[in-house]
Enzyme design. Structure first.
Site, PDB file in Angstrom:
ATOM      1  N   TRP A 101      51.477  29.872  40.779  1.00 55.52           N
ATOM      2  CA  TRP A 101      50.548  30.954  41.150  1.00 55.52           C
ATOM      3  C   TRP A 101      50.798  31.468  42.567  1.00 55.52           C
ATOM      4  CZ3 TRP A 101      48.866  33.746  37.506  1.00 55.52           C
ATOM      5  CH2 TRP A 101      48.459  33.196  36.287  1.00 55.52           C
ATOM      6  N   ASP A 172      43.647  31.686  47.587  1.00 56.00           N
ATOM      7  CA  ASP A 172      43.400  31.816  46.155  1.00 56.00           C
ATOM      8  C   ASP A 172      42.776  30.490  45.721  1.00 56.00           C
ATOM      9  OD1 ASP A 172      43.431  31.909  43.416  1.00 56.00           O
ATOM     10  OD2 ASP A 172      45.582  32.306  43.218  1.00 56.00           O
ATOM     11  N   LYS A 196      38.055  29.913  35.402  1.00 53.34           N
ATOM     12  CA  LYS A 196      38.464  28.518  35.529  1.00 53.34           C
ATOM     13  C   LYS A 196      37.235  27.620  35.724  1.00 53.34           C
ATOM     14  CE  LYS A 196      42.651  29.979  35.304  1.00 53.34           C
ATOM     15  NZ  LYS A 196      43.483  30.424  36.403  1.00 53.34           N
TER      16      LYS A 196
HETATM   17  C1  LIG Z   1      44.583  31.509  36.596  1.00 45.64           C
HETATM   18  C2  LIG Z   1      44.970  31.701  37.997  1.00 45.64           C
HETATM   19  C3  LIG Z   1      45.301  32.978  38.506  1.00 45.64           C
HETATM   20  C4  LIG Z   1      45.395  34.221  37.656  1.00 45.64           C
HETATM   21  O1  LIG Z   1      44.220  34.570  37.106  1.00 45.64           O
HETATM   22  P1  LIG Z   1      44.054  35.849  36.153  1.00 45.64           P
HETATM   23  O2  LIG Z   1      42.583  35.994  36.148  1.00 45.64           O
HETATM   24  O3  LIG Z   1      44.638  35.490  34.821  1.00 45.64           O
HETATM   25  O4  LIG Z   1      44.758  36.989  36.775  1.00 45.64           O
HETATM   26  C5  LIG Z   1      45.604  33.088  39.848  1.00 45.64           C
HETATM   27  N1  LIG Z   1      45.609  32.000  40.652  1.00 45.64           N
HETATM   28  C6  LIG Z   1      45.315  30.762  40.190  1.00 45.64           C
HETATM   29  C7  LIG Z   1      45.352  29.607  41.129  1.00 45.64           C
HETATM   30  C8  LIG Z   1      44.986  30.570  38.852  1.00 45.64           C
HETATM   31  O5  LIG Z   1      44.689  29.345  38.406  1.00 45.64           O
END
Ligand SMILES: *Cc1c(COP(=O)(O)O)cnc(C)c1O
Length: 359
Positions: A101, A172, A196
């Site tokens: 990511w 993030d 998540k």
């Molecule tokens: C799942 C995830 C993303 C991407 O998320 P989307 O909502 O599918 O764009 C970005 N960063 C991390 C750490 C993730 O686990």
């Protein structure tokens, strides 16, 4: 047989929240209308949104120096929104690369024409550890430093956040938002896709220092932090149902005792599973111990066909979605806030029996 969903995302929500959604779905607060059909331009929804913001502020001790935004497009949209809003004077962007990511965030910035620099990476170690940032690195040329607090796919977490950087720090936090007690004051901007650990897909939370809310006219409206803040996240139609559900999850988390209390539970769940894996000669996890994720636990039997057999048998035993990410393989159990201890115990039971039958 109880069913436990170990998916990395969209992931399990607290059963109490699902029950409440079900009860309220036909008529929200005796309005005669469903949350699925009310306008965002109603007092009813405005209250839901403002309460969710206030509850999040309380749960994370977010000071009035920060604004909370609800945006769309997932974590991926933030990979673009952050550089669009924060890079000025053609500065470069600094990244810590701790996995898939992180790389996706870097690639998105590059696609938009920004210059990126990776100041630390554990790619050469196959992302089995969090790379060390050399704190003597001069950062003046960079608009901000971006890091990924939890590498969802590899199963790594940054538990100690670098501080005193002298440039903004952006995180993030998609896959361990509200799972560990991070101090928001250590960051200038935090973003997280909801699906998540926070709610259903369709909404992302952005927590941003107010002094970074600069007015730019040349950024597409739905990615413009200044405009989104000015319009209380309702410049255009927000994801009404997703924000409502996030609000219910935040109330649930408060009732659990907040982030400190859920962190204790998360520690216990993760420790039990890691301990089991470490004591087993059948399953392995080769992540550097102090960098291990509490929310995404990766492991393998060492054989892809045997891993596949684990997944099949686990499904039959009520432990769902143990397949590792397609880019990484192996097995992965995601233990987000909503996963009860019983789910982890059921998983360990299953893995023990499987090992006995297949050793
Ligand atoms: C799942 C995830 C993303 C991407 O998320 P989307 O909502 O599918 O764009 C970005 N960063 C991390 C750490 C993730 O686990």
């Amino acid at each position: 047989m109880p069913i436990y969903n170990f998916s990395a995302g969209p992931a399990m929500l607290p059963p109490e929240v699902i029950t409440q959604i079900q009860a309220e779905l036909p008529s929200l607060a005796n309005s005669g209308m469903s949350i699925l059909e009310i306008s965002h331009r109603t007092k009813l929804f405005e209250n839901i949104l403002n309460t969710a913001k206030a509850d999040l502020r309380a749960l994370l001790n977010i000071s009035s120096d920060y604004e909370i935004l609800f945006m769309q497009g997932g974590g991926t949209a933030q990979f673009a929104a952050v550089p669009l809003n924060l890079v000025t004077h053609s500065k470069k962007i600094a990244f810590i690369d701790s996995g898939y990511w992180s790389m996706r965030a870097i690639q998105e910035a590059q696609t938009l024409g920004f210059t990126t620099a990776i100041l630390a990476s554990s790619q050469k170690q196959n992302y089995t550890n969090i790379p060390k940032l050399d704190i003597s690195t001069p950062l003046d040329d960079y608009a901000y430093l971006h890091l990924t607090t939890n590498s969802t796919i590899e199963g790594l977490s940054i538990h100690a956040i670098p501080n005193n950087l002298k440039i903004p720090l952006v995180a993030d936090m998609s896959s361990n938002f509200l799972a560990e007690p991070y101090n928001i004051n250590d960051f200038d901007l935090v973003y997280a896709g909801a699906q998540k650990n926070l709610g259903p897909a369709g909404v992302s939370v952005v927590i941003i220092k107010k002094r970074l809310l600069v007015s730019y006219s040349n950024i597409t409206s739905v990615m413009n932090y200044h405009l989104t803040a000015q319009k209380n996240s309702m410049f255009n139609t927000p994801p009404v149902f997703a924000i409502y559900t996030v609000g219910l999850v935040l109330k649930w988390l408060k009732a659990q005792g907040g982030v400190a209390a859920i962190y204790e539970k998360n520690l216990k769940k993760a420790q039990l599973l890691y301990q089991f894996i470490d004591n087993s000669k059948f399953y392995t996890n080769n992540i550097n111990k102090k960098d291990r994720s509490l929310t995404n636990i990766t492991f393998t039997t060492g054989s892809s066909s045997l891993d596949e057999k684990v997944i099949q048998a686990a499904t039959a035993a009520g432990c769902l979605n143990l397949k590792g990410h397609r880019s990484f393989g192996g097995l992965r159990a995601s233990l987000y806030n909503a996963m009860p201890l019983e789910g982890v115990l059921a998983l360990i039971d299953f893995l023990t029996t499987f090992e006995e039958n297949n050793r």
